[in-house]
Enzyme design. Structure first.
Site, PDB file in Angstrom:
ATOM      1  N   GLU B 231       7.392 -11.129  23.866  1.00  0.00           N
ATOM      2  CA  GLU B 231       7.022  -9.723  23.664  1.00  0.00           C
ATOM      3  C   GLU B 231       5.940  -9.577  22.606  1.00  0.00           C
ATOM      4  O   GLU B 231       5.474  -8.471  22.351  1.00  0.00           O
ATOM      5  CB  GLU B 231       8.257  -8.921  23.216  1.00  0.00           C
ATOM      6  N   ASN B 315       8.863 -14.358  30.485  1.00  0.00           N
ATOM      7  CA  ASN B 315       7.876 -13.431  31.043  1.00  0.00           C
ATOM      8  C   ASN B 315       6.472 -13.699  30.523  1.00  0.00           C
ATOM      9  O   ASN B 315       6.289 -14.217  29.426  1.00  0.00           O
ATOM     10  CB  ASN B 315       8.265 -12.007  30.667  1.00  0.00           C
ATOM     11  N   ASP B 357       8.981  -7.852  33.181  1.00  0.00           N
ATOM     12  CA  ASP B 357       9.652  -8.636  32.132  1.00  0.00           C
ATOM     13  C   ASP B 357      10.848  -9.390  32.705  1.00  0.00           C
ATOM     14  O   ASP B 357      11.908  -9.480  32.086  1.00  0.00           O
ATOM     15  CB  ASP B 357      10.112  -7.728  30.968  1.00  0.00           C
TER      16      ASP B 357
END
Lengths: 194, 630
Positions: B231, B315, B357
């Protein structure tokens, strides 16, 4: 002077006064000394705990809090500098603590928040010193305080431009309250009927 | 060990029905005592059990060279095949209702406890959430007193770059040493006897947004660890450290040129879209692979016969797919690698050009089972995108991909090309809100690991039932800060329950039973030789259910919600024990663990939207509970 002229003059005088009063809220200031640039004390109180009687720092007034454009700029900066990524677009928190609640680990005064952003904090808040210009930091401070409703109501944005929990319903006559419905004969052409 | 003989060998169908009916009656009478109180099972849609005849046992077997944990619990996943199965059967479906608490241990930490304890001989080792203290408990003495604790030096600032609470998923043991990772990117080796530090290395940098949360796996003298931070635009990798010295033996990146991804002449991907030069660069906009994600923070399996390790990559970054056109290799996929050199053997991408994601880091459960009449060496994979995959673990060929969740994001998996078929109506776009994306970002199953019982032949899967609305936004890459480009709001999927546990027949490719829970079942699952399946709920219940029917047999109310991995072991006194940590948290429990504002549905990357009532059910905690029969 006829009374009607006096009345008209009074009305126009009031209108002019109103316009001037509203001016400051919308004014876009492009060149100014950021609040607190000279007034920020060398050392800021982060804690209420002081030995002996409590001595308060002089209050720093972040004039950006009274300027809707500045707070809106703070909103933009909040997204651009990825504050939203850690603290959530609306301040609910995530990787970082919430900004919209009343719990402030390092203080909620403008000078506390200024230091938090510029110096960072021990539990993971990055230090943005030298990366975000001071004026922008003060705009961010104003915006963060607005997330927690610590700023005057009239400078806060009415609603967020981002995702809502549900798709907004378009306003038609049917979902307007009765008092605000426009009678059919006064509707402009093309306006939806209930 | 006796198998219930429902095998379809040389008996007629009527005989099967008679036996099954008898079995049901016996179970109903024998297993079902006073049901736990109504208050206990009051979760909405509680305990929906859809009992159909279970799979024929004996068809699903463990790979050669794999021995399940039997007495010890040597690694969080139980064994190299990740079965999380123990043959111990002292606790069984008849007596589990008498299970009682024997001792507890608090690690002094209130963050999310996703960890598993491990048990080697007569010592139990547990790692706390950050700052990742390691404790050794002496199982030979009553109440399991502390033998020693090891507390690594740490960087508090690591908390600022941890996406999903400050969790740790457990230690590993090999050759007299305990290994674990720390949030601030250290890997530590500690002497298992006396707790002295043997070596400690720092592999990542928090200023790049890197952290570490995973449980290492030790294979052939190498400690395998990976990083977190998808992230925050972190470039992912799997690193092998020499268990003796802590020096890097090899590092395989998840993006970038072949030389850094350790793709060489032995790389034989099954599908044509995975063949080519430097696809880890070509399938990205220029330079984007450097912030491309593909971190490695989940589970690793090892097949000793094929000599391959299997692990998934997370991801791609940023979340907004419009900002990274291309397949974004080698993210959201699984690598099979040679553990000695790290060289890739094959790769399969669960979600090419991932849109939601959907990290590819879930567990691979290695089994041998019949596919179209022929026994194959496969891996089972309950994947984040909602499909239960069966892959040939020698080649990476997709043998089947069966939906196990409500899916709007894709239309299926094309078995000819091996590609996931995205749903064009649900592709996220910048400046636009796409609604009812199912499964949501945590997927139909996130990291929470499933368990397989070779006795029942079933896979027990803790699942999420979540959908989300997603708005794409611009994303700025600033090292050490989130690199997302998306705002999301999650909420419960169809049915209103946000998760649960189901039993899956991997041969028939369907659910056998399913239990709904109020919240996502964010804990691991344990399967035992006594045909008991254990798992914990985020609203503070540690449950034992019948492996064949899903019937609730026993439950215990813990102080805080459970997101940890249950284990079982035989103590020095010969009794079978079951252990679980409480302490709600992780991404699902962040609203409590990190005291977030429940009124902001976009908080915690949108998860708070689905969890804004969690605070009514649990506060923070962090206690280990150990149970046994009287």
């Amino acid at each position: 002077m006829s009374s009607r002229f006096r009345k008209a003059r009074a009305v126009w005088g009031l209108v002019a006064l109103g316009l001037f009063a509203a001016c400051d809220r919308e004014e876009r200031r492009f060149r100014e000394i950021p609040p607190g640039a000279t007034a920020l004390p060398a050392v800021t109180q982060n804690d209420a705990n002081q030995p002996g009687p409590f001595i308060r720092d002089p209050e720093i007034r972040n004039t950006y809090e009274e300027n809707a454009w500045a707070i809106s700029e703070g909103n933009w900066l909040y997204t651009q500098w990825n504050c939203a990524g850690c603290h959530s677009p609306r301040g609910g928190g995530g990787m970082g603590p919430p900004l919209m609640d009343s719990l402030w680990i390092y203080g909620s005064e403008p000078e506390n928040l200024f230091q938090t952003i510029v110096e960072g904090r021990p539990n993971g808040m990055p230090a943005f010193r030298g990366r975000i210009g001071n004026a922008d930091v003060w705009k961010l401070v104003a915006y963060v305080r607005s997330l927690a409703a610590l700023t005057p109501m009239d400078t806060r944005s009415g609603r967020t431009d981002d995702i809502h929990a549900t798709t907004p319903t378009p306003q038609t006559d049917a979902n307007l309250p009765m008092a605000r419905r426009i009678p059919p004969e006064q509707r402009p052409p093309g306006m939806e009927a209930p | 060990m006796s198998f219930v003989s429902l095998s379809l060998s040389n008996r007629g169908p009527r005989h099967i029905l008679a036996v099954a009916a008898l079995a049901v009656v016996v179970l109903a009478l024998g297993g079902c005592r006073e049901r736990p109180s109504a208050h206990a099972s009051a979760a909405p849609g509680a305990d929906t059990v859809d009992a159909r005849p279970a799979a024929a046992p004996g068809q699903v077997t463990l790979p050669a060279g794999i021995t399940p944990a039997a007495g010890d619990w040597p690694m969080p996943s139980g064994d190299f095949a990740n079965t999380r199965f123990s043959p111990l059967d002292q606790i069984d479906t008849a007596n589990v209702r008498d299970l009682r608490l024997v001792w507890t241990f608090s690690d002094g930490n209130k963050q999310g406890h996703e960890s598993a304890p491990i048990v080697i001989g007569s010592t139990m080792y547990v790692v706390s959430p950050f700052p990742n203290y390691l404790f050794a408990l002496d199982l030979t003495r009553p109440g399991a007193p502390l033998k020693w604790s090891y507390k690594p030096p740490y960087l508090s600032a690591a908390k600022g770059v941890a996406c999903c609470d400050w969790v740790n998923r457990g230690p590993a043991y090999a050759d007299g040493r305990v290994f674990f990772t720390t949030l601030d990117n250290q890997v530590v080796a500690v002497d298992a006897e006396d707790g002295t530090e043997v070596w400690r290395v720092r592999l990542g940098d928090i200023n790049r947004g890197e952290t570490m949360t995973m449980a290492p796996l030790v294979v052939k003298g190498k400690v395998l660890v990976g990083n977190s931070g998808g992230e925050l635009g972190v470039r992912g990798w799997l690193t092998a450290l020499d268990a003796e010295t802590g020096r890097i033996a090899w590092r395989a990146y998840s993006t970038g040129p072949d030389s850094e991804v350790l793709i060489g002449p032995s790389f034989k991907p099954f599908y044509p879209q995975d063949r080519g030069k430097d696809l880890g660069v070509q399938s990205w906009p220029p330079e984007a692979w450097k912030m491309g994600g593909g971190t490695v923070w989940g589970w690793i399996s090892y097949d000793p016969t094929l000599d391959l390790v299997y692990y998934g990559t997370a991801n791609p970054g940023p979340w907004n797919p419009e900002l990274r056109p291309g397949d974004n290799k080698w993210t959201s996929g699984t690598f099979a690698r040679d553990p000695d050199t790290g060289e890739a053997r094959w790769f399969y991408q669960w979600s090419p050009h991932d849109l939601y994601d959907h990290d590819g880091v879930n567990e691979h459960v290695l089994v041998d089972l019949p596919v179209d009449g022929r026994t194959r060496s496969v891996l089972l994979r309950p994947e984040r995108n909602g499909y239960m995959y069966v892959l040939d673990r020698a080649t990476g060929e997709v043998l089947s991909a069966t939906p196990f969740a409500h899916i709007t994001t894709s239309l299926g998996v094309d078995l000819r090309t091996g590609r996931l078929i995205p749903n064009p109506a649900k592709v996220p776009k910048t400046g636009k809100v796409v609604r009812e994306i199912c499964p949501a970002a945590p997927g139909a199953k996130d990291w929470q690991p499933s368990a397989l019982s070779p006795r029942t032949g079933l896979l027990y899967v803790p699942f999420n039932n979540l959908c989300m609305d997603m708005q794409g936004t611009q994303a700025n890459y600033i090292a050490g800060t989130p690199y997302l480009g998306a705002i999301t709001i999650m909420y419960a999927g169809p049915g209103g329950h946000r998760g649960g546990v189901f039993a899956w027949d991997p041969v028939a490719r369907r659910k056998v039973w399913s239990i709904d829970e109020r919240f996502p079942a964010w804990s691991g699952v344990l399967a035992t030789g006594g045909d008991v399946v254990f798992y914990g709920t985020m609203d503070r219940w540690f449950k034992a259910v019948h492996a064949r029917t899903g019937e609730l047999l026993w439950q215990f109310r813990t102080a805080s919600g459970i997101v940890g991995q249950p284990i079982t072991f035989r103590g020095p006194d010969g009794k079978q024990y079951v252990a679980i940590f409480d302490g709600v948290g992780g991404w699902a429990g962040a609203v409590v663990a990190n005291q977030l504002s429940a009124s902001d549905s976009t908080a915690a990357l949108g998860f708070v939207g689905a969890m804004n009532d969690l605070k009514q059910y649990t506060e923070q905690g962090g206690t280990l509970y150990v149970f046994a029969l009287p």
